[in-house]
Design a protein around this motif. Structure first.
Motif, PDB file in Angstrom:
ATOM      1  N   PRO A   1      -0.010   5.814  -4.969  1.00  0.00           N
ATOM      2  CA  PRO A   1      -0.315   7.236  -4.794  1.00  0.00           C
ATOM      3  C   PRO A   1      -1.564   7.377  -3.940  1.00  0.00           C
ATOM      4  O   PRO A   1      -2.257   6.385  -3.664  1.00  0.00           O
ATOM      5  N   SER A   2      -1.855   8.597  -3.522  1.00  0.00           N
ATOM      6  CA  SER A   2      -2.969   8.765  -2.586  1.00  0.00           C
ATOM      7  C   SER A   2      -4.332   8.580  -3.256  1.00  0.00           C
ATOM      8  O   SER A   2      -5.309   8.317  -2.584  1.00  0.00           O
ATOM      9  N   ASN A   3      -4.391   8.739  -4.545  1.00  0.00           N
ATOM     10  CA  ASN A   3      -5.670   8.518  -5.233  1.00  0.00           C
ATOM     11  C   ASN A   3      -5.479   7.458  -6.315  1.00  0.00           C
ATOM     12  O   ASN A   3      -5.523   7.751  -7.503  1.00  0.00           O
ATOM     13  N   PRO A   4      -5.211   6.233  -5.903  1.00  0.00           N
ATOM     14  CA  PRO A   4      -4.819   5.215  -6.888  1.00  0.00           C
ATOM     15  C   PRO A   4      -5.951   4.851  -7.848  1.00  0.00           C
ATOM     16  O   PRO A   4      -7.112   4.777  -7.458  1.00  0.00           O
ATOM     17  N   SER A   5      -5.573   4.624  -9.073  1.00  0.00           N
ATOM     18  CA  SER A   5      -6.518   4.115 -10.063  1.00  0.00           C
ATOM     19  C   SER A   5      -6.406   2.597 -10.101  1.00  0.00           C
ATOM     20  O   SER A   5      -5.515   2.004  -9.477  1.00  0.00           O
TER      21      SER A   5
ATOM     22  N   THR B   1      -3.138  -2.706 -10.259  1.00  0.00           N
ATOM     23  CA  THR B   1      -2.767  -3.878 -11.058  1.00  0.00           C
ATOM     24  C   THR B   1      -1.332  -3.774 -11.570  1.00  0.00           C
ATOM     25  O   THR B   1      -0.620  -4.771 -11.634  1.00  0.00           O
ATOM     26  N   GLY B   2      -0.899  -2.560 -11.904  1.00  0.00           N
ATOM     27  CA  GLY B   2       0.480  -2.394 -12.355  1.00  0.00           C
ATOM     28  C   GLY B   2       1.478  -2.725 -11.257  1.00  0.00           C
ATOM     29  O   GLY B   2       2.503  -3.354 -11.505  1.00  0.00           O
TER      30      GLY B   2
ATOM     31  N   ALA C   1      -5.395   0.922 -12.507  1.00  0.00           N
ATOM     32  CA  ALA C   1      -4.108   0.595 -13.135  1.00  0.00           C
ATOM     33  C   ALA C   1      -2.954   0.702 -12.140  1.00  0.00           C
ATOM     34  O   ALA C   1      -1.963  -0.020 -12.261  1.00  0.00           O
ATOM     35  N   ASP C   2      -3.084   1.601 -11.160  1.00  0.00           N
ATOM     36  CA  ASP C   2      -2.036   1.693 -10.147  1.00  0.00           C
ATOM     37  C   ASP C   2      -1.956   0.398  -9.340  1.00  0.00           C
ATOM     38  O   ASP C   2      -0.877  -0.092  -9.017  1.00  0.00           O
TER      39      ASP C   2
ATOM     40  N   LYS D   1       0.431  12.189  -7.061  1.00  0.00           N
ATOM     41  CA  LYS D   1       1.037  10.922  -7.466  1.00  0.00           C
ATOM     42  C   LYS D   1       2.531  10.887  -7.215  1.00  0.00           C
ATOM     43  O   LYS D   1       3.179   9.889  -7.467  1.00  0.00           O
TER      44      LYS D   1
ATOM     45  N   MET E   1       1.549  -6.445 -10.941  1.00  0.00           N
ATOM     46  CA  MET E   1       2.264  -7.054 -12.072  1.00  0.00           C
ATOM     47  C   MET E   1       3.773  -6.897 -11.900  1.00  0.00           C
ATOM     48  O   MET E   1       4.547  -7.806 -12.202  1.00  0.00           O
ATOM     49  N   ASN E   2       4.196  -5.757 -11.393  1.00  0.00           N
ATOM     50  CA  ASN E   2       5.625  -5.557 -11.184  1.00  0.00           C
ATOM     51  C   ASN E   2       6.198  -6.477 -10.113  1.00  0.00           C
ATOM     52  O   ASN E   2       7.407  -6.666 -10.029  1.00  0.00           O
TER      53      ASN E   2
ATOM     54  N   THR F   1       0.819  -1.218   0.000  1.00  0.00           N
ATOM     55  CA  THR F   1       0.000   0.000   0.000  1.00  0.00           C
ATOM     56  C   THR F   1       0.848   1.261   0.000  1.00  0.00           C
ATOM     57  O   THR F   1       0.509   2.258  -0.619  1.00  0.00           O
TER      58      THR F   1
END
Lengths: 194, 404
Positions: free
Chosen positions: A54-58, A63-64, A60-61, A152, A67-68, A50
């Protein structure tokens, strides 16, 4: 008392085995009403990632980041797709560094079977993620935070230089800010470092 | 007897780790021990100062997870010893504290608060004549973010965010140019177009206030849009772009309007090999203190490869180029500050210029067993610049990490 406990344990195991052995038509059954995005959020939290968001994760944030760290369902993260038991087994095994031990990784049932053999109950999200603990070597985002969105941007300094256990790299700003002055008498042979 | 003692110790230890947080909570303790060799610790062009660095870093992570509440805590002090006697403060400590609190207020409203505190106690350095070359660079860095997210419709979300950032150096010689606060606020609207595509629009306002050097204080407005797209099971991409308007408190420094943009892609070659790459261009806080701003272009790529169930390999590379403009000098006329104490004045010209940093890093991690890891790392950094001396730096390290 011991007999009752033993009977209860056998019954519970039998019920669990029945649930696990119910793939219909070769398709792994789906757990009820849980989307992959919800699972991704839970995996990020349970894996101690966590702090890299970023503080307002999407979506994609989330899942990316997973994935990493090598945590991804067979067909990738699809936000509103329901979670299958095979995917649940897969991501939990990946997060516990056991994915390479699965005998037949191309077979969804193999993931379920291996997880069950390891004592991971893939009947529900809550039970399956119970054994998760923060990753020992998490890979966070690199310091090349591209966004102009200030919400971000990560902290600029990495005191011990290894906030991410992928490849350790200092943030650019930490290299010579703030004391570096190109015109100082000593600057020709000495730089500054945070 | 011994077995019983071990079991008792295990129970007590485990119990102490899960103290007070209940069955759905988790506290984990890790410990990292590392030896690093740095061939150019002070990033010098010549007369390099090499040093071994021994780092002991215990780490505590706690997760408190309930249906509507998530609370995460991460704390890591790093105790560092430098083997080179020319480094005056050879024992230092760094602290990292991260607190994350996510709260679901209703089915449509969520809020989150994220706090990151960094405290570094940094070495000073004396030259051969016992003169101070670099003053104390000890610092506090604090980032506090708050976000309120509202699900307007099933596929539409509005996030309002605020951020307070503080950079504070203990020593006046450093802080004069570099202590500052940043206040930010912004709105982001996200619309899910399909299962694979989300578009967003954002507006942000940043206010940077330097405590003693007004010339670097500035306000920036950013407006932009972005797209996140899942191209397939193995490819995830994001792109964003917009326009920034930056104005400085001193009217003698030219403001700047500029487009900004970024993209990143994450690709899984197969389940064991993953890659992330990206690039960005935007206005950015200046890394060289004679300037009020920079135009920063950066690109990076990272690869992770699980060689086997026990061995993982990571590699990252990046290039960051900053463009500095003489008309954004924070120094009046041709006069610049000199000396470690930043008080000497001379008539050196401040010029337009580029400053480029190249970085490469490789790390190999070996899992001895479920709780023990060894890792081996190498990093290379070099700078090419019109504005300051260049340098190259190599670091090698070996570390042992244990999780409890």
């Amino acid at each position: 008392m011991k007999t009752i406990s033993a009977v209860m344990a056998v019954l519970a195991s039998a019920v669990m085995v029945c649930l696990v052995a119910l793939p219909a038509g070769g398709q792994a059954p789906q757990t009820a009403q849980v989307t992959q995005l919800e699972l991704a959020k839970l995996m990020v939290e349970m894996s101690g990632l966590t702090r890299f968001l970023p503080s307002n994760p999407s979506a994609a944030d989330y899942t990316g980041l997973l994935m990493n760290n090598g945590i991804v369902p067979a067909n990738g993260w699809v936000a509103d797709q329901a979670v299958t038991r095979a995917d649940l087994a897969r991501v939990v095994l990946q997060a516990t560094h056991q994915a390479n031990n699965v005998p037949d990784p191309t077979n969804p049932q193999s993931w379920i079977d291996y997880a069950v053999n390891q004592g991971i109950r893939v009947d529900t999200i809550g039970l399956a993620t119970k054994p998760l603990e923060p990753l020992a070597m998490p890979v966070g985002p690199t310091m090349f935070s591209a966004s102009a969105n200030s919400g971000k941007k990560p902290p600029t300094t990495v005191p011990s230089g290894d906030v991410q256990y992928g490849a350790v790299m200092q943030p650019i700003r930490a290299m010579f800010e703030p004391i570096f002055n190109p015109n100082t008498p000593t600057a020709s042979n000495r730089g500054a470092r945070i | 007897m011994n077995k019983n003692l071990l079991i008792m110790a295990g129970v007590v230890f485990g119990g102490s780790l899960s103290w007070g947080l209940g069955a759905d909570s988790l506290i984990q303790v890790q410990n990292g021990f590392r030896f690093q060799w740095n061939d150019n610790y002070y990033q010098a062009a010549t007369n390099k100062t090499s040093s071994g660095i021994i780092t002991e870093a215990p780490e505590v992570m706690a997760n408190f997870n309930r249906e509507n509440t998530f609370f995460g805590l991460h704390y890591r002090p790093s105790f560092m010893w430098f083997t080179n006697p020319s480094i005056v403060r050879r024992e230092t400590v760094q602290h990292e504290l991260d607190v994350n609190w996510n709260q679901t207020l209703s089915s449509r409203v969520q809020t989150s608060i994220n706090e990151s505190l960094r405290r570094g106690v940094q070495p000073e350095m004396l030259d051969r004549n016992n003169g101070l070359v670099f003053p104390d660079q000890s610092y506090y860095e604090n980032t506090l973010n708050g976000t309120l997210g509202i699900q307007l419709r099933e596929s539409t979300r509005l996030d309002g965010s605020a951020r307070y950032y503080l950079m504070h150096y203990d020593a006046d010689a450093v802080g004069t140019n570099a202590n500052y606060m940043l206040f930010s606020g912004g709105l982001a609207l996200r619309q899910e177009l399909s299962k694979a595509t989300t578009i967003s629009g954002s507006f942000n306002y940043d206010r940077a206030e330097y405590s003693q050097i007004m010339a670097r204080s500035a306000s920036t407005m950013s407006m932009g849009a972005g797209v996140d797209h899942t191209f397939g099971p193995r490819l995830l991409g994001s792109v964003s772009g917009g326009y920034q308007l930056k104005s400085f408190d001193l009217t003698s420094i030219n403001g700047q309007n500029s487009p900004y943009g970024s993209f990143s892609v994450t690709y899984l070659f197969d389940p064991r090999i993953r890659m992330t790459a990206g690039a960005s261009y935007s206005l950015w806080e200046a890394d060289i203190t004679n300037y009020a701003s920079q135009e920063r272009l950066s690109s990076f790529a990272s690869v992770g490869y699980d060689v086997s169930s026990r061995v993982s390999l990571f590699a990252s590379g990046g290039i960051t180029r900053g463009k500095y403009r003489a008309d954004q000098s924070v120094i009046a006329g041709d006069v610049v500050l000199q000396g470690a104490d930043q008080t000497t004045m001379t008539n050196t010209q401040v010029v337009d210029g580029l400053d480029t940093v190249y970085q490469l890093s490789v790390r190999l991690s070996y899992q001895l067993n479920r709780h023990n890891y060894l890792d081996f790392g190498y990093a290379y950094t070099t700078v090419s610049s019109d504005l300051r001396p260049t340098f190259a730096q190599n670091t090698y390290d070996i570390g042992w990490r244990i999780t409890f």
